[in-house]
Design an enzyme around this catalytic site. Structure first.
Site, mmCIF file in Angstrom:
data_model
loop_
_atom_site.group_PDB
_atom_site.id
_atom_site.type_symbol
_atom_site.label_atom_id
_atom_site.label_comp_id
_atom_site.label_asym_id
_atom_site.label_seq_id
_atom_site.Cartn_x
_atom_site.Cartn_y
_atom_site.Cartn_z
ATOM 1 C CB SER A 26 9.434 15.993 63.597
ATOM 2 O OG SER A 26 10.257 15.528 64.826
ATOM 3 C CG ASP B 177 21.616 20.629 54.113
ATOM 4 O OD1 ASP B 177 20.911 21.165 53.311
ATOM 5 O OD2 ASP B 177 21.760 21.071 55.439
ATOM 6 C CE LYS C 290 8.094 19.148 66.459
ATOM 7 N NZ LYS C 290 9.375 18.437 67.015
#
Length: 556
Positions: free
Chosen positions: A294, A305, A319
């Protein structure tokens, strides 16, 4: 018969909403028909069924089963169960401040009193079995009910009776005044190598951002660190907003962290950092494992990223769903999945598509072959659909079945309680080791008659002997060879304990330090011999390697 009735009612509840689950734009007439069927069946059961049906319990089962069939994160939280939910968000609750654990028979023991809380102040200790609260027995009722009885309004009193192991006067009663207990999301931070700071973050609540920021600022100012490790292992997540704020500590203000996409414009949002960063250049390594989920994955995925951190460890949970709470009648809450989130590369790391169930209702992770390639800011390939894959994988030593058994069946925990009962202190957290004297004492502590561990070699030899007999190969020569194998591979507990000493000592040291020095002490002790931390330190100290991971094209 009663069990059948409850199961049948649950099935009907699912039937009534199945059309709505499949397509939320279902025909209103179909929805109304199914709800009428459900209501009629429930009325008939209440009127005609031979035994009395507990309406509240039955409806709770039906609602729970219906929601779980959608996904495991959509759930109904009745008024009486909302304290735990609010604790996760705020990091605060009224109570005595003790971690508890449940035994197999439902009894509850103190796992560890929290530092500077009522439980520690009155003298509760790890290993104390809670036998009564306010004079009422709580043996066998389970940890959830015990926890609810221990918690209450700050300033109120509670009487706790325990049975203490390894002492003469074992029954003790404590009068405790509850206080507001604060869950510290950063139980430890500090310098773990020359110039390398460490921050352990256990949850994402309202205090997480402030605690992480303060830790980084303090280590930069007081210790002169030039790189930092953020440990998110076993961090199951929490507040999404907290995750976005923590990313903002390391990137420019206004950086896009994630996008949520759901049904309706209200659930389609772009989230950017809104805080002033502490340091946008300091090298960062983030530790993750299979239990990082999460909000942990939002921080890890966004930093990966954006090519802002090297990720170390094992693939995260996966998740990629967002939940929000809705008020419903009678002071209830519905925590419902409203969107999927997408991190800066455009990928969603959700590992399971709950809308694609097999005929038996089961679900499975998205195979790697069906995932898609996305690209980081520096054009490094990353994939969706299965959690965050680390840049540096850590292979932990395999744990033997004997070691697992000693930990799982609390031999290690019970010995650490016994040790703490006989030792007021230990050497510093970093220097404590299980020496020959302690390990031999642990071996004597184990009752061989009660320790039934899986002896794989003996089991396989027994199967081989049976197979040889069944298939007609069992002759004198085969019997002699099998007997030789039995002799060579016969398990000896003392020998097995010696063979597995290194792994067992690791858990013993951690548990003993925890019982005497608390959670913070245990973290300080564990970090010094942590192969994931060592891997992170290694890459942070090697500037060329660090840059080659985040900027591969630059180094070609």
């Amino acid at each position: 018969m009663k069990k059948f009735a409850l199961s049948f009612l649950t099935a009907i509840a699912l039937l009534c909403v199945s059309t709505a689950i499949a397509d939320t734009r279902s025909n209103k007439a179909d929805i109304s028909k199914n709800l009428n069927i459900f209501t009629s069946i429930f009325k008939e059961l209440q009127t005609s069924y031979v035994d009395t049906i507990d309406a509240n319990k039955t409806m709770k089962i039906a609602i729970g089963t219906m929601l779980y069939s959608i996904d495991p994160y959509t759930e109904y939280i009745p008024k009486e169960e909302q304290d735990e939910f609010m604790t996760i968000s705020t990091g605060e609750f009224g109570g005595i401040g003790a971690y508890i654990t449940q035994e197999k028979n439902g009894d509850v023991i103190i796992d560890l009193p929290q530092e500077n809380t009522p439980s520690e102040h009155v003298g509760l200790k790890a290993g104390d079995k809670i036998i009564a609260i306010n004079g009422d027995t709580v043996l066998g009722i389970g940890s959830d009910k015990v926890r609810n009885r221990l918690r209450g309004q700050a300033g109120s009193n509670v009487k706790v009776t325990v049975r203490r192991p390894f002492v003469k006067d074992s029954i003790l009663t404590f009068d405790i005044k509850r206080e507001k207990i604060t869950v510290d999301p950063v139980p430890y931070y500090g310098v773990v190598a020359d110039g390398v700071g460490y921050i352990g973050l256990t949850t994402f609540n309202e205090k997480s951002y402030t605690k992480v920021r303060e830790a980084l600022e303090k280590m930069k100012a007081e210790n002169g660190i030039n790189s930092v490790i953020l440990d998110l292992r076993s961090n199951g997540g929490g507040l999404m907003e907290s995750a976005i704020q923590i990313v903002g500590i390391f990137v420019d203000k206004g950086t896009e962290v994630l996008v949520t996409r759901g049904k309706g414009d209200m659930n389609n949002k772009v989230y950017k950092t809104t805080v002033k960063p502490v340091d946008t250049k300091i090298p960062v390594a983030i530790l993750i494992d299979e239990s990082s989920a999460s909000s942990s994955e939002i921080v890890t995925g966004a930093m990966q990223d954006l090519d802002r951190a090297v990720i170390v460890g094992n693939r995260s949970y996966g998740k990629g769903l967002v939940q929000s709470t809705r008020q419903i009648p009678y002071d209830g809450l519905l925590k419902v999945t409203i969107a999927k989130y997408y991190i800066p590369s455009g990928r969603c790391i959700q590992a399971i598509d709950y809308s694609q169930r097999k005929e038996d209702g089961s679900v499975q992770r998205t195979p790697d072959s069906l995932t898609h390639v996305f690209y980081t800011k520096n054009q490094r390939p990353v994939r969706d659909g299965g959690g965050i894959t680390p840049d540096i994988k850590v292979d932990y030593p395999k744990v033997s079945k004997l070691t697992e058994k000693l930990v799982r069946d609390k031999w290690v925990f019970n010995y650490s309680v016994y040790f703490a009962a006989n030792h007021d202190s230990i050497s510093s957290e970093k220097r404590f080791v299980v020496d020959d004297s302690i390990y031999n004492d642990f071996k004597k502590f184990i009752d061989p008659k009660k320790l039934d561990y899986d002896k794989s070699c003996e089991t396989l030899i027994s199967r081989l002997e049976s197979a040889a007999k069944d298939e007609g190969y069992y002759n004198d020569e085969v019997k002699a060879n099998i007997d030789t194998l039995k002799t060579l591979l016969h398990h000896d507990l003392n020998r097995d304990l010696d063979i597995n000493r290194k792994a067992i000592s690791f858990y013993l040291e951690s548990d003993i330090v925890t019982r005497i020095k608390g959670n913070r002490g245990a973290i300080i002790h564990s970090v010094k011999d942590d192969i994931a931390v060592d891997s992170a330190i290694s890459v942070l100290k090697d500037v060329k390697r660090y840059e080659s991971i985040l900027k591969p094209e630059k180094n070609k």
